[in-house]
Structures are given as structure tokens and as C-alpha cells.
Design an enzyme around this catalytic site. Sequence first.
Site, PDB file in Angstrom:
ATOM      1  N   SER A   1    -111.086  39.422  -4.944  1.00 48.14           N
ATOM      2  CA  SER A   1    -110.157  40.509  -5.123  1.00 48.14           C
ATOM      3  C   SER A   1    -111.217  41.577  -5.440  1.00 48.14           C
ATOM      4  CB  SER A   1    -109.199  40.415  -6.122  1.00 48.14           C
ATOM      5  OG  SER A   1    -108.250  39.542  -5.759  1.00 48.14           O
TER       6      SER A   1
ATOM      7  N   SER B   1    -100.535  41.206 -12.205  1.00 50.30           N
ATOM      8  CA  SER B   1    -101.593  40.738 -11.302  1.00 50.30           C
ATOM      9  C   SER B   1    -102.797  41.760 -11.468  1.00 50.30           C
ATOM     10  CB  SER B   1    -101.118  40.945  -9.742  1.00 50.30           C
ATOM     11  OG  SER B   1    -102.198  41.056  -8.744  1.00 50.30           O
TER      12      SER B   1
ATOM     13  N   LEU C   1    -104.936  40.740 -14.518  1.00 52.42           N
ATOM     14  CA  LEU C   1    -105.787  39.600 -14.164  1.00 52.42           C
ATOM     15  C   LEU C   1    -107.072  40.183 -13.582  1.00 52.42           C
ATOM     16  CD1 LEU C   1    -103.797  36.773 -12.399  1.00 52.42           C
ATOM     17  CD2 LEU C   1    -105.069  36.557 -14.673  1.00 52.42           C
ATOM     18  N   HIS C   2    -106.900  41.151 -12.752  1.00 52.55           N
ATOM     19  CA  HIS C   2    -108.000  41.913 -12.070  1.00 52.55           C
ATOM     20  C   HIS C   2    -108.962  42.690 -12.927  1.00 52.55           C
ATOM     21  CE1 HIS C   2    -105.590  40.696  -8.680  1.00 52.55           C
ATOM     22  NE2 HIS C   2    -106.856  40.505  -7.828  1.00 52.55           N
ATOM     23  N   GLY C   3    -108.662  42.725 -14.270  1.00 55.47           N
ATOM     24  CA  GLY C   3    -109.233  43.788 -15.227  1.00 55.47           C
ATOM     25  C   GLY C   3    -108.535  44.888 -15.339  1.00 55.47           C
TER      26      GLY C   3
END
Lengths: 457, 401
Positions: free
Chosen positions: B232, A333, A336-338
Amino acid sequence: MDSVSMYDDNECGDQCFTENTEDLDYDFVYDQETPLELYHYCIFPTVKDTIWYLVPLIVASLICNVAARISQLPHNVFHCVMAFTGIFTIWNYAYECFYLLLLFILFSYIFLYLPMKFRRGTKVFIPSLLFILYCEFFMNPKEWHKIRGVVMIATMKASSVAVDKAELSSHINFYEYVGYMLCSVTALFGPWTSFENYRNLYKKTTWKFWWIFIVIGYMAIAFFCLCISNCWTNWILSNSAGKWMLAFRDALGFRTSHYFICFTASSIMLMGGYPLSQTLITKPLEIEVPRSLVQVVISWNIPMHNWLKSYVFRPGCKQLGKFGAIIMTYLASSLLHGLNFQLAAVLLSLGFYTYIEYQLRNLLANVFHACIASKQCSLYKCEHLRNSINCYWVTLVNGLFGILAMFHLAYLGLMFDTSDIQETGYSYSHTIDKWSQLGFASHWVAFATYCGYYLIR
Amino acid sequence: MTTMRLWMMLGALAVAVPALPAEMRSNKNRGRGSMWWGIAKAGEPNNLLPMSPTSLHMDPTVYATLRRKQRRLARENPGVLMAVARGANQAITECQHQFRNRRWNCSTKNFLRGKNLFGKIVDRGCRETAFIYAITSAAVTHSIARACSEGSIQSCSCDYSHQSRGPSGVRDWEWGGCSDNIGYGFRFSREFVDTGERGRNLREKMNLHNNEAGRTHVSAEMRQECKCHGMSGSCTVKTCWMRLPTFRQVGDNLKDRFDGASRVMVSNSERTRGVSNAITSNSASNSVHAQREGLSRRHRYNFQLKPYNPEHKPPGVKDLVYLEPSPPFCEKNPKLGILGTHGRQCNDTSIGVDGCDLMCCGRGYKTQEVIVVERCGCTFHWCCEVKCQLCRTKKTIHTCL
């Protein structure tokens, strides 16, 4: 009588002067912005700007919807229409990654037809991983931070297709694939939807008009959350409040910002023709008044949770065991957010917290035979002896755990503030700085919880 | 005799309010455009004719403090006077807050006597005067802008017409909100506050410059805040808005400028703009009617003051300027309206200006223990009330001899 001579020009003595030092009290009367000012300077421009910002996306989604309802439209043409609305959307909103994204789509499609040995197991994630790493290291941080959401959705879509293809080895139509990847409805704000759901959009013949009200309802919630995030949090709690209140405020601002994005996405999805059942993205009430952190993590972004569950957690469970799979999931996760330290720190902390909480509450639930586990057990087939109806302390304990979860959330969410670095992504030092201001309280509490669990195990 | 004067006075008030300024003109050389400061004390109970705030525009004591043009402005823009009065009070409070620990503590006279509210210190072109002018002008700007957005001034309204944005205009954000309030406050303050200052001599120029500096501080502090929204925590959507500065911030900034104020002198190019052509710049944007008095506005603000010390750089728009060094504030000086620091409280541990050594000018101080009643244990009750208890605490205070 004397005092009447108000235009007297005589020199007056001491009595003419006063030292008004005592009326410092009314300094604060004018300091706070009035609600009307808040409206003029914050709410109105925010809402107006955002509406103007969303108009092209809404138009593109409505085109998708209409295209899906025209029954004469050939299969390939439909997917081309979807792709073109997507191209328009990406060009308009995220031109920084326009060519890169097209290249990625092409590359990932070719990857689907490589021999099996190149894309078995964890290797299916290679194109997505390369894409993210390229963006992370070679893009301007500001631009990367801006288009991260788009890249995230694209990589999730691509890897889900790749995993499914590796398991089922079915044929993937190129038009369908491009339409799926670019589809303007989900390209910008997400959420992730499965390839199957996308294919089902084609030739949906029924027209229902009640969806308009739901679209408007979603939008209203989204804008309400936006106003809370931008204006009201700062208005209700000024900077002079205590540091924990400030932490709560910033975290609340971050959460409401997330709700805004999610409800906008829901609304856009519905406008783009997705069925209502798939448009549930987040459950704000279960996050604001949480039962447990596990529930928060699930309710935060349900499609994302589903993706992680089916493509990372379940395969991971078989190989790494439960704890390993949880850590793996949170690592994936955060990837995925960098490669952002702050997000990784938050997500990994969440990973540990949820694990500890889940274990402890499971243990307690078994020992006391009560419904105090992380997940709510349904009232009808609850295997525990005590539940919130026949035993008051079950509610109490759940409430206490909920407050603990709120405390953790305030601590984890406070770094997403409106400081200058919000556009480039938060740095390592920012995170540590913010947390050390609060004395790493939440980590200590979590550690204490773990010690408690370890002792009674 | 006083009775007679009273009746004459009241008669004059009742018959012809506009006739009042006859008395004003007699001392107009003093603090030309600054008489309006008296408006701050207009509603106070120790004043002669107590009145409700709503009838402020009717009240002769208020009118007496205003010049003719200011009265016209007040008449033409209903609601403005309340805002100006509020601003003037705000200015006094802020000034006293900023100078609470200094020898000169921004004391004011407690009622109107046709004299300057801040006393005779204003007659001198010193730093303190510069600060007073700047803070009052800033307060009017701030207060008018605030009143505008509250809708209590009818002649200004939110102008949302600035929509020069394309469909993909998020890349460079443009303010789409209530744009004109600060502008209105700025323009109104120029009209109202600068009435008496025509810039004909150096002192008037100093006043003009400081007034302008105060206003500039308000509009410069109007700041843009932005927030990112996106999946996010990314920054897909960036929304921005404006925040009016709190007056405390303006006061803090002006105090900084006070500490670094520059002394100026007559500039050589002073008389270069004798030709006052009457191209009264078009003020059609709102109804703050601008009737030029002598010089057109463009020329009125178009001057550069020369620093006293040629090695210093010339003062900028935000800098405060003064002409002469401040008088000593240690001893009482009725001629200058200085109270002196006798009886002032000081801090015996501080080495700054609020410390007893400096505050008392070496005269020494006495120490006594007093019981102070103050509010404590305040709790916030939803919504929006703060309840406090009264506590008695023993405190040691030091007062200058």
C-alpha cells in the site's frame, strides 16, 4: 557541373547559406528512448536488482517450507525455525524496526493474558494502535515509510489473534505466536493470514512438484508488472501528454507496483508452504477493467479485505449501522497505513465513493429490475428480470459505471508518483496540489452522483 | 575547365581515397579539428555524390572531412561514423532550435566546400563558437552512447559487470545496468572530436574546454530515477534505473551556459607542462585506440583558464568559455560569414531578442499577411503513427528590412 568543385576555396555569396528553420520537425526523432535503451537502462537493471533483493527472502521461505515437511521435527522446534527465518528476514530487510517489532511481539503476547476487562471490545486494538502511533511520531519519516508494510502486517496479525482470543478464550502457545508473528513468508510483503492457517502449516507431509510452475508463473507476472510500473508507463506516455493521461499513467504505475508486490507475496507464500487456495491476493483484471469501485476495493487486497470485514466491519455494523461501519472500516484501514494524509484522503474518498455507488446502483437495479448493482449477480440465480444476456443496455450501463470507476481510480492513484517525497511519504500539500491540478474533478463527479441518487431516491 | 576538374577529381577519388586530405592540409589552420562537422551534410540530396547511409564509411566526401586519426577511428570501430553523422545533424538541429530567436541563428552552409559547416564565425573565438563546439561534442557523446546501447557499434557493448553489492545492498543503491555506454561515448568523443585540438594555444584550449563542457553536460544529465514499491504505497523495495537525457535537455543546459559564458585570457601557468612524457594513459577498457598526438591526455585536459575579469571566478568544467566579444550580427559580413538579420522574421510584441526592435537592429520591419499551410488536428494511431491534416491559416508575419 559547377557543383562538382567541392573543394573550391572561393568565397561564395549568399547562396551558400541557407536558413534551415523548416527542419525542426525531426527534433523528435531522437528524443524518445528506443526499446533497446529502455531494456539496457531500465528493464535489465530493475529486474536484476529486484532478483538480487529477493534472493534472501526466497531462501528463507524455502527453509520454512522444508521445515514444514520434515515430519520428525518437534512442534516447538518448527515454530522456532519459523521465528528465526523471520528474524533473519526482518534484520535483513527492515532492520530499522527490528527491536521495536520484537518488543511489540512480546508486549502484545502479554496483552493477550491481561484480565478480560482490559481487552474487551475495541480495546483489543490498543497495542497495535500504540505501536503505529509510536512509529508515526518518533521514527524518522523515511525509515517509517520504508517499514510501514512490515508494521502493518504485524499489527494486523496481533489484533486478529487478540480478537479471536477474546471471543474464544483459547490458549495461545508462545512459540506458535512468535512463529506466526515473525514468519518470514508473510512478514515482509504480507499478506495477512489467519493464525489458524499458520498453524496448519505444521506437518504438511505431501510433496507436490507442480507448485514450482505456479511459483515461477507468479514471479513472472510480478516482474512483468514491475517492468510496466518502472519503465513502460513512462516510456509510452511521456511527460508532454495531457494531464488526464498523466494522471492515468501515474495511477497505472501505482497499481502495477501493487500487483508486483502482491504477486511476489503470492509466490513467496507458495514457496513457504502455504496452500495454493490461500495465495490469491489480488485480481488485476477486475481492477483494470472494473465493474464497480466496490469490486476494486475488494479485489485490491483480498486478505486485507477479509481482515477488515471480519474484524472491523462486522463488529462495527452491529453498533454503528452500515454507513458508520463503512466509514469506520476505511478509517481503520487508513490508520493501519499510518497517519498519512494522502492515504487517508484516498481511502476516505474511496469510502464515500463506494457508498454512493453501492446505494445508487442498488436503487437502479431494483427500479429497472436489472443486473446493474455494484456486485455481479451470478447468472443462474439472478433475481433480476434483465441481465447482460437478454438485455443489451445492462452491459452498456455496467460499462459506463466501469469507466466512471476507472476515472475515479486515475484520479485517486495519481499522487503516488516518483517525486522526491516518495521515500518519506507524501505530504498534505502534495495531495492537494495534485488534486487541484485536476480541479477536484472526481470529487465533484461523486458529489453529482450523490445528488442524482438523492433526487431519485 | 570545370569538366577537366571534375574528371581529375573523380580520378583522384577512384584511385586513392587517402590522398584526398592533401587538399585539406592547405587550409588546416582554419577550424583545425572541426572539419568533421561536414559529415552532417554528407547524405543530403543536394550533395554531389548521393549515397545510401549504409555506405557512409565508403564515401569520399565524408572521408574528406575527416582527419587521419578520425578516419582510423572510423575504420577501427565500424558503425561509429553513422552515429557521428547522426550526432552532427542533431547538433545542428538543436543549435538552430536554441538560437531560432536570436540574431545569430546558427545557420549552416548547405553543402561541403572544404570549409567550415557553420561558416567563418568559427574563426572567431566568440560565444557562438563556444556553443557550436560544445553542442557538437555533446551530440557525438550522446549519439555514440545511444548507438552503443542499440548495439550498432560493435566495439562497445553493455558492461554489466559492476556488481559490487552485498545481499542487503539496497541501502545504498549501486547502478547495476548498462554502465559503459556513456563512458564509451565520452571517451570516443574525446578521441574523435578533440583530434585537432592539442591545447597548444589559447584558441585550442578554448575549443578543448568547450568540447569537454559539452560532454560533461551529457554525462551529468544521465540521471537516476527511483521508484518505491511496497504494501500500500510504502517504500519497502526501492528500485532504481537510469535515463539517458534527451538531447533537448542537453541543449537547454548548454544554452544556459551560453548566456552565462565566461571570457578567458591567457593563463600565466600556460607553459608549465612542456614535458610531454609518453605515459599514454591506459585505454585498454575498449578499442578506442588512443594514440597520443604530442601531449598525453592527462596533460591535454589539465589546464585552468583564467577569467578575463580577475574578479570573476575561474570557469568550471561545465561552463563555456570564449576569448573575444561576438561580432555584431546585424549586418551582413561576408568576411565573418555573417548573414545579417535582413529578411528574418520577428515578433512584434516581444521585448526580447526575438522582438522586432532588437532583431532588426532598429532598421524597422515590414508586415504582411500570408497563408501558411501547416499540419493540424494530429491524431495518434495505435501504434505508432501520427496522422495529421493540412490546414491553411492566415498569419501575420513581420520581417526585418
